[in-house]
Design a protein around this motif. Structure first.
Motif, mmCIF file in Angstrom:
data_model
loop_
_atom_site.group_PDB
_atom_site.id
_atom_site.type_symbol
_atom_site.label_atom_id
_atom_site.label_comp_id
_atom_site.label_asym_id
_atom_site.label_seq_id
_atom_site.Cartn_x
_atom_site.Cartn_y
_atom_site.Cartn_z
ATOM 1 N N ARG A 1 0.894 -1.306 0.307
ATOM 2 C CA ARG A 1 -0.047 -0.101 -0.040
ATOM 3 C C ARG A 1 0.999 1.143 -0.047
ATOM 4 N N ALA A 2 0.428 2.406 -0.870
ATOM 5 C CA ALA A 2 1.139 3.612 -0.849
ATOM 6 C C ALA A 2 0.944 4.323 0.400
ATOM 7 N N LEU A 3 1.814 4.659 1.211
ATOM 8 C CA LEU A 3 1.470 5.266 2.419
ATOM 9 C C LEU A 3 2.568 6.612 2.378
ATOM 10 N N VAL A 4 1.713 7.645 3.084
ATOM 11 C CA VAL A 4 2.778 8.688 3.563
ATOM 12 C C VAL A 4 2.589 9.254 4.845
ATOM 13 N N THR A 5 3.668 9.415 5.648
ATOM 14 C CA THR A 5 3.681 9.954 7.009
ATOM 15 C C THR A 5 3.881 11.429 6.985
ATOM 16 N N VAL A 6 2.754 12.018 7.413
ATOM 17 C CA VAL A 6 2.820 13.619 7.362
ATOM 18 C C VAL A 6 3.059 14.185 8.910
ATOM 19 N N THR A 7 3.945 14.836 8.953
ATOM 20 C CA THR A 7 4.229 15.511 10.095
ATOM 21 C C THR A 7 4.221 16.944 9.967
ATOM 22 N N VAL A 8 3.391 17.711 10.981
ATOM 23 C CA VAL A 8 3.024 18.923 10.830
ATOM 24 C C VAL A 8 3.373 19.580 12.348
ATOM 25 N N SER A 9 4.098 20.806 11.892
ATOM 26 C CA SER A 9 4.501 21.648 13.213
ATOM 27 C C SER A 9 3.969 23.213 13.117
ATOM 28 N N ALA A 10 3.272 23.663 13.725
ATOM 29 C CA ALA A 10 2.288 24.990 13.321
ATOM 30 C C ALA A 10 2.501 25.586 14.628
ATOM 31 N N GLU A 11 2.676 27.023 14.529
ATOM 32 C CA GLU A 11 2.241 27.989 15.358
ATOM 33 C C GLU A 11 1.097 29.063 14.948
ATOM 34 N N LEU A 12 0.081 28.844 15.653
ATOM 35 C CA LEU A 12 -1.337 29.419 15.116
ATOM 36 C C LEU A 12 -1.619 30.300 16.346
ATOM 37 N N THR A 13 -2.973 31.118 15.749
ATOM 38 C CA THR A 13 -3.595 32.015 16.814
ATOM 39 C C THR A 13 -5.249 31.507 16.734
ATOM 40 N N VAL A 14 -5.418 31.003 17.861
ATOM 41 C CA VAL A 14 -7.024 30.984 18.131
ATOM 42 C C VAL A 14 -7.743 31.845 19.000
ATOM 43 N N ALA A 15 -8.944 31.880 19.141
ATOM 44 C CA ALA A 15 -9.589 32.831 20.041
ATOM 45 C C ALA A 15 -9.904 31.861 21.167
ATOM 46 N N CYS A 16 -9.777 32.377 22.546
ATOM 47 C CA CYS A 16 -9.952 31.737 23.627
ATOM 48 C C CYS A 16 -11.520 31.692 23.873
ATOM 49 N N GLN A 17 -11.884 30.644 24.131
ATOM 50 C CA GLN A 17 -13.497 30.580 24.296
ATOM 51 C C GLN A 17 -14.037 31.021 25.614
ATOM 52 N N ARG A 18 -13.417 31.621 26.423
ATOM 53 C CA ARG A 18 -13.867 32.101 27.708
ATOM 54 C C ARG A 18 -13.703 33.405 27.855
ATOM 55 N N CYS A 19 -12.455 34.156 27.282
ATOM 56 C CA CYS A 19 -12.312 35.582 27.112
ATOM 57 C C CYS A 19 -12.088 36.174 25.909
ATOM 58 N N LEU A 20 -12.306 35.209 24.803
ATOM 59 C CA LEU A 20 -12.347 35.880 23.507
ATOM 60 C C LEU A 20 -11.040 36.323 22.934
#
Ligand SMILES: [Zn+2]
Length: 178
Positions: free
Chosen positions: A58-77
């Motif tokens: 079977r053809a496989l791919v191992t994908v490794t991702v490293s990210a620095e993102l910004t999300v909104a806090c669900q408490r203080c927004l």
């Protein structure tokens, strides 16, 4: 110095046969679906895709991702940083039908054409990794939580409480309220 960009597309089956490895940066601005889940368009994403075959060819791919993102806090927004490190191995299949025949341990990556969209793959992996509810860890945000948890006006003592619950469970206890 920013790394070279990850190739956007690749002949994935050829890559699997050769055991190719590609890596590089992915531009957040191009990942429109992911962008919708974020509080900011600022971010760094790097990924590595290692292709190969398993013992059943079977053809496989191992994908490794490293990210620095910004999300909104669900408490203080407020915007909060979110670091993601993920690794996942997927089987490259040509159709949904073939995907259904995979063992449960393998996620499918459906690539109907010759070329697989690596940026799309990375985007899917990141969307899976973003928590549905994220809270930041600042004191200001935690105080907000404490404000929600104001004690009731007549707090019950530990000794008192279980007794009262038992009282309400007794048959006929509700009659007193009539
Ligand atoms: Zn917060």
């Amino acid at each position: 110095m920013s790394p070279e960009p990850l190739p956007t597309t690749l002949d994935v089956r050829k890559a699997a046969a050769r055991g190719s490895v590609v890596s590089g940066a992915v531009e957040l601005a191009k990942l429109l679906r992911l962008r919708e889940a974020l509080a900011s368009g600022e971010g760094i994403i790097t990924a590595r895709c290692a292709f190969g075959r398993d013992e059943e060819s079977r053809a496989l791919v191992t994908v490794t991702v490293s990210a620095e993102l910004t999300v909104a806090c669900q408490r203080c927004l407020q915007p909060m940083p979110l670091a993601i490190e993920s690794e996942n191995t997927l089987a490259i299949v040509g159709s949904d039908e073939m995907a259904k025949q995979l063992p449960a341990s393998l996620d499918p990556w459906v690539v109907a054409e010759e070329q697989g969209d690596l940026w799309d793959l990375v985007e899917d992996e990141l969307i899976l990794e973003i928590p549905v509810v994220a809270y930041c860890d600042t004191d200001a945000c935690k105080q907000l939580l404490d404000a929600y948890r104001q004690p009731p006006e007549t707090p019950e003592t530990d000794g008192d409480n279980p007794f009262k619950v038992l009282e309400q469970l007794k048959p006929g206890a509700t009659q007193q309220e009539n």
